[in-house]
Write a protein that holds these residues in place. Structure first.
Motif, mmCIF file in Angstrom:
data_model
loop_
_atom_site.group_PDB
_atom_site.id
_atom_site.type_symbol
_atom_site.label_atom_id
_atom_site.label_comp_id
_atom_site.label_asym_id
_atom_site.label_seq_id
_atom_site.Cartn_x
_atom_site.Cartn_y
_atom_site.Cartn_z
ATOM 1 N N UNK A 242 0.811 -1.204 0.000
ATOM 2 C CA UNK A 242 0.000 0.000 0.000
ATOM 3 C C UNK A 242 0.846 1.256 0.000
ATOM 4 N N UNK A 243 1.877 1.281 0.853
ATOM 5 C CA UNK A 243 2.757 2.450 0.893
ATOM 6 C C UNK A 243 3.526 2.603 -0.416
ATOM 7 N N UNK A 244 4.005 1.486 -0.965
ATOM 8 C CA UNK A 244 4.724 1.563 -2.231
ATOM 9 C C UNK A 244 3.872 2.142 -3.344
ATOM 10 N N UNK A 245 2.581 1.815 -3.340
ATOM 11 C CA UNK A 245 1.664 2.358 -4.340
ATOM 12 C C UNK A 245 1.454 3.850 -4.118
ATOM 13 N N UNK A 246 1.378 4.269 -2.856
ATOM 14 C CA UNK A 246 1.271 5.698 -2.548
ATOM 15 C C UNK A 246 2.484 6.442 -3.083
ATOM 16 N N UNK A 247 3.686 5.907 -2.833
ATOM 17 C CA UNK A 247 4.906 6.584 -3.324
ATOM 18 C C UNK A 247 4.873 6.698 -4.851
#
Length: 546
Positions: A242-247
């Motif tokens: 999820x965080x990687x997609x946000x970045x």
């Protein structure tokens, strides 16, 4: 235990990353700040309650950073987030990037209060963002009692309802004077993620802005994502995917849709209302998406420019079903320690989409090594133990240098524990996981293969191949199956199907366990340890096959 978290990487390693432009002199906060300057009124983030512009986003980040500083937080101290997906999580992550705090969004709704408290104690939690009732056994503010006596704790932000659309409503000190200039450094630790703990106590994985941006930039470039891209991650921000997609969304400058709507609401309706063009999730999300489309009788779907399926091995029939609908499938691979470094390429054939997990992004590389001699690399095309190294790799395990050292081979390659092979073009094919191999009388059985073949049966929704103890053979295979709604099959049907699909008779399940639910870990992977625990307690009883 130190109260602050610092990077264990040597100056030589950091210097090499910068010299090769794998790492750059820009924080994630500075990327967002640049968008806010260039396009202040463009939408950066959408929730179910309101949209936030780039200017509004950066303003909330600055406000929280100032509030944290006013409460005495210093660089390297930890900010924990215990809430579902909401605007405050994004703000906390970016505040860490701005001023060098370390944000840990790992507390997930599946974690118990004691598990969350343990994370906070281990990493010397200095500030905690709390939504009442967050946690598997939480009803209200139990976590506040559990962490209330931590000497490291400076402040708790008790979040109100998200439906008013105002982040940190009434919680930040007004009129804080002398707002400081950003103090962040893209090489510092700013992100701490506790692994899911499928093999024991969760380890804390440390990343910098730079180590997280390698994969985000690689995917953005490979798939030509840009300001017109509308991204949604079905994996929560408590998970690395999820965080990687946000970045990735922040790098490309498009819009990010928070997956914050209640369970049971139509996924397709929400995606289409927001005009999502780039979707990311684990295989179970892909299955739910396919089921939603099938219920509407949709045979072609052209509203997505890419669907990245990662976080767990994606069954071939799922990726092929997406491909056949006309959806460009981007099968990924990675783990918390390495970020999502693998991606498919635009225009990949159906066979490539079905069989592989893509190629490495620039700045990271994979190798395959002999499982019995992890220092010996095997030739291209030979199956073995997957390892990686480069700028996307973690900075190390928090407060555990021994575990960090043990995770590497003599050449500095990180050993993933996954099995696979590489072809001449760099495409990775996963074949299993070394730690999950079932050892039956000296014969290694790959549970992932059994699961993949079982999932291709039309009646099977989820399948888990797990070991059951055997006094003579050591272990034997039990196949747990959860059926599609309104479908069923006998074990004879399943065994015939496995045989027809080519499973060796020496790998066939010897126990059968039809269940109404197969538990999942926070990262979307099958929680096989929980199934085994239920078997040990007698809550589940496998049926022996004769």
């Amino acid at each position: 235990m130190p109260a602050t978290i610092t990077s264990p990487l040597s100056a030589a390693v950091v210097g090499e990353y910068h010299a090769t432009d794998v790492w750059r002199d820009q924080t994630i906060y500075e990327i967002v700040s640049a968008h806010a300057t260039d396009r202040p009124n463009a939408t950066a983030l959408r929730s179910s309650y309101r949209n936030f512009t780039w200017f509004e986003l950066i303003s909330w980040v600055d406000a929280l950073a100032a509030d944290l500083a006013s409460r005495g937080l210093k660089q390297g101290e930890t900010v924990f987030v215990g809430s579902p997906n909401r605007m405050e999580t994004v703000v906390a992550l970016l505040s860490a990037s701005r001023d060098g705090y370390v944000c840990c969004p790992s507390p997930h709704r599946n974690h118990t209060v004691s598990e969350i408290a343990n994370m906070c104690e281990r990493a010397a939690c200095a500030a905690y963002l709390h939504e009442p009732g967050h946690g598997a056994d939480a009803k209200g503010d139990e976590i506040l009692t559990a962490i209330g006596k931590l000497k490291s704790l400076r402040h708790i932000y008790r979040l109100g309802s998200a439906d008013d659309g105002v982040p940190f409503a009434g919680l930040l000190r007004p009129n804080i004077e002398g707002g400081s200039e950003p103090k962040g450094n893209p090489d510092f630790v700013t992100y701490l993620a506790f692994t899911s703990g499928s093999t024991g106590q969760p380890k804390g994985v440390m990343h910098s802005d730079n180590s997280q941006l390698v994969a985000a930039r690689g995917i953005t470039e490979a798939w030509s994502l840009g300001p017109d891209t509308v991204t949604c991650s079905l994996s929560p921000l408590s998970h690395n995917l999820g965080c990687g997609t946000l970045w990735t969304s922040l790098v490309c400058g498009g819009e990010f849709l928070l997956h914050d709507w209640p369970r049971g609401e139509s996924l397709v309706d929400h995606l289409e209302a927001a005009n999502v063009t780039y979707l990311v999730g684990v295989p179970t999300h892909a299955m739910d998406f396919l089921a939603d489309l099938e219920s509407r009788g949709i045979e072609r779907y052209d509203r997505l420019e890419s669907f990245r399926v990662s976080g767990a091995a994606c069954p071939e029939h799922v990726s092929c079903a997406l491909y056949d609908l006309g959806i460009p499938v981007q099968k990924g691979y990675g783990m918390t320690e390495t970020n999502g470094h693998q991606h498919g390429r635009m225009g990949d054939s159906r066979d490539i989409v079905a069989a592989t997990s893509g190629v490495c992004c620039d700045g990271y590389e994979l190798g395959v090594f002999d499982p019995n001699d992890p220092d010996r690399e095997v030739p291209i095309g030979t199956p073995g133990l997957i390892a990686g190294k480069g700028g996307s790799l973690m900075l190390g395990y928090f407060n555990d240098p021994d575990a960090t050292a043990l995770s590497m081979n003599a050449g500095g390659w990180f050993l993933t524990g996954d099995l696979g092979k590489l072809d001449e073009e760099g495409y990775l094919t996963l074949t299993g996981r070394r730690k999950e191999l079932i050892l039956r009388g000296g014969h290694n059985i790959n549970p992932n293969l059994i699961e993949s073949l079982a999932l291709s049966h039309e009646a099977v929704y989820l399948a888990a191949a797990i070991p059951v103890p055997d006094s003579r053979l050591g272990e034997r295979v039990c196949l747990a199956v959860m059926f599609e709604d309104g479908h069923s099959a006998t074990i004879a049907d399943i065994l015939d199907h496995l045989a027809d699909e080519g499973l060796s008779r020496y790998d066939m399940p010897e126990f059968w366990l039809p269940v109404s639910d197969i538990p999942l870990m926070p990262n979307g992977k099958l929680d096989k340890l929980e199934i085994q625990r239920r078997i040990r307690t007698g809550d589940l009883v496998p049926q022996a096959l004769t």
